[in-house]
Scaffold this motif. Structure first.
Motif, PDB file in Angstrom:
ATOM      1  N   VAL A 103      25.795 -40.152  38.978  1.00  0.00           N
ATOM      2  CA  VAL A 103      24.740 -40.709  38.143  1.00  0.00           C
ATOM      3  C   VAL A 103      24.335 -39.661  37.110  1.00  0.00           C
ATOM      4  CG1 VAL A 103      22.919 -40.036  39.773  1.00  0.00           C
ATOM      5  CG2 VAL A 103      22.494 -41.894  38.155  1.00  0.00           C
ATOM      6  N   ALA A 104      24.118 -40.114  35.892  1.00  0.00           N
ATOM      7  CA  ALA A 104      23.703 -39.222  34.806  1.00  0.00           C
ATOM      8  C   ALA A 104      22.215 -38.921  34.936  1.00  0.00           C
ATOM      9  CB  ALA A 104      23.992 -39.865  33.455  1.00  0.00           C
ATOM     10  N   VAL A 105      21.893 -37.638  34.922  1.00  0.00           N
ATOM     11  CA  VAL A 105      20.492 -37.209  34.928  1.00  0.00           C
ATOM     12  C   VAL A 105      20.302 -36.257  33.756  1.00  0.00           C
ATOM     13  CG1 VAL A 105      20.089 -37.542  37.400  1.00  0.00           C
ATOM     14  CG2 VAL A 105      20.996 -35.380  36.612  1.00  0.00           C
ATOM     15  N   GLU A 106      19.174 -36.392  33.126  1.00  0.00           N
ATOM     16  CA  GLU A 106      18.894 -35.539  31.969  1.00  0.00           C
ATOM     17  C   GLU A 106      18.231 -34.254  32.449  1.00  0.00           C
ATOM     18  OE1 GLU A 106      20.077 -36.293  28.999  1.00  0.00           O
ATOM     19  OE2 GLU A 106      20.814 -38.190  29.806  1.00  0.00           O
ATOM     20  N   ARG A 142      22.761 -33.792  29.473  1.00  0.00           N
ATOM     21  CA  ARG A 142      23.161 -34.646  30.580  1.00  0.00           C
ATOM     22  C   ARG A 142      23.940 -33.867  31.636  1.00  0.00           C
ATOM     23  NH1 ARG A 142      26.477 -39.585  28.829  1.00  0.00           N
ATOM     24  NH2 ARG A 142      24.438 -40.271  28.179  1.00  0.00           N
ATOM     25  N   ARG A 150      20.001 -45.823  34.876  1.00  0.00           N
ATOM     26  CA  ARG A 150      20.812 -44.655  34.522  1.00  0.00           C
ATOM     27  C   ARG A 150      22.288 -45.032  34.429  1.00  0.00           C
ATOM     28  NH1 ARG A 150      17.914 -40.172  38.325  1.00  0.00           N
ATOM     29  NH2 ARG A 150      16.169 -39.785  36.943  1.00  0.00           N
ATOM     30  N   LEU A 151      22.995 -44.267  33.653  1.00  0.00           N
ATOM     31  CA  LEU A 151      24.433 -44.431  33.494  1.00  0.00           C
ATOM     32  C   LEU A 151      25.150 -43.962  34.761  1.00  0.00           C
ATOM     33  CD1 LEU A 151      26.788 -45.098  31.505  1.00  0.00           C
ATOM     34  CD2 LEU A 151      26.720 -42.682  30.844  1.00  0.00           C
ATOM     35  N   TRP A 188      25.686 -34.549  35.742  1.00  0.00           N
ATOM     36  CA  TRP A 188      26.149 -35.606  36.640  1.00  0.00           C
ATOM     37  C   TRP A 188      25.845 -35.216  38.074  1.00  0.00           C
ATOM     38  CZ3 TRP A 188      27.545 -40.187  34.781  1.00  0.00           C
ATOM     39  CH2 TRP A 188      27.904 -40.258  33.432  1.00  0.00           C
ATOM     40  N   ALA A 234      26.380 -49.579  34.991  1.00  0.00           N
ATOM     41  CA  ALA A 234      25.004 -49.484  35.488  1.00  0.00           C
ATOM     42  C   ALA A 234      24.867 -50.315  36.747  1.00  0.00           C
ATOM     43  CB  ALA A 234      24.035 -49.980  34.427  1.00  0.00           C
TER      44      ALA A 234
END
Length: 172
Positions: free
Chosen positions: A92-95, A100, A71-72, A102, A21
């Motif tokens: 970056v991980a986005v939902e 999920r 975010r991860l 990337w 992070a």
């Protein structure tokens, strides 16, 4: 009172991505990222963002901070640069609606207009078409046209008077 850990710049090549992070956004292309190995100062590959002290620098850093905070991150570390930062690719991980996904941070910064496509040694950087799109739409640092933004390497070489002259004309 505890002293914050000093960022490390050791490369970790060939072992796959690491996950962590962002702890601090230093500018549009440099971040401190907490990884399992510790705190690492990362310089994003493929882009060059304005320095904090130059026009649009703070806006670029704030834009990236909004994208990354909480975010991860997937970090693919490479070698260290001349400043001791770890050169890295970041996603970056986005939902999304299907779970999920990337998002590449480099291409996202360029298409949003907060960085130049930048690959030393390449005639045409990978993200050149995304930069042209941002320029055509006057997004981010291209808000006032293609002639207004000054690349960071040029900015650092400017005198104080030249830097002051760059601030005029285009207000945020």
């Amino acid at each position: 009172m505890s002293v914050p850990p000093k960022p490390v710049a050791a490369a970790r090549r060939g072992t796959g991505p690491e996950y962590g992070a962002v702890r601090r956004v230093l500018d549009g292309d440099t971040y401190e990222v907490l990884l399992p190995a510790g705190l690492v100062r990362v310089r994003l590959l493929g882009v060059d963002a304005p320095e904090l002290g130059q026009p649009f620098g703070q806006q670029a850093a704030d834009s990236v901070a909004r994208l990354l905070r909480g975010r991860l991150l997937e970090v693919n570390r490479g070698a260290a640069d001349v400043y001791g930062r770890t050169l890295a690719g970041l996603r970056v991980a986005v939902e999304g609606g299907t779970g999920r996904k990337w998002l590449r941070v480099d291409s996202s910064a360029v298409v949003r207009g907060w960085a130049w496509a930048y690959e030393p040694g390449h005639t045409t950087p990978r993200w050149a078409l995304l930069q042209q799109l941002a320029q055509l739409r006057h997004w981010g640092l291209w808000k006032c046209g293609n002639a207004a933004p000054v690349r960071p390497a040029v900015w650092r070489a400017y005198t104080k008077q030249e830097k002051l002259a760059c601030w005029g004309g285009c207000s945020w």
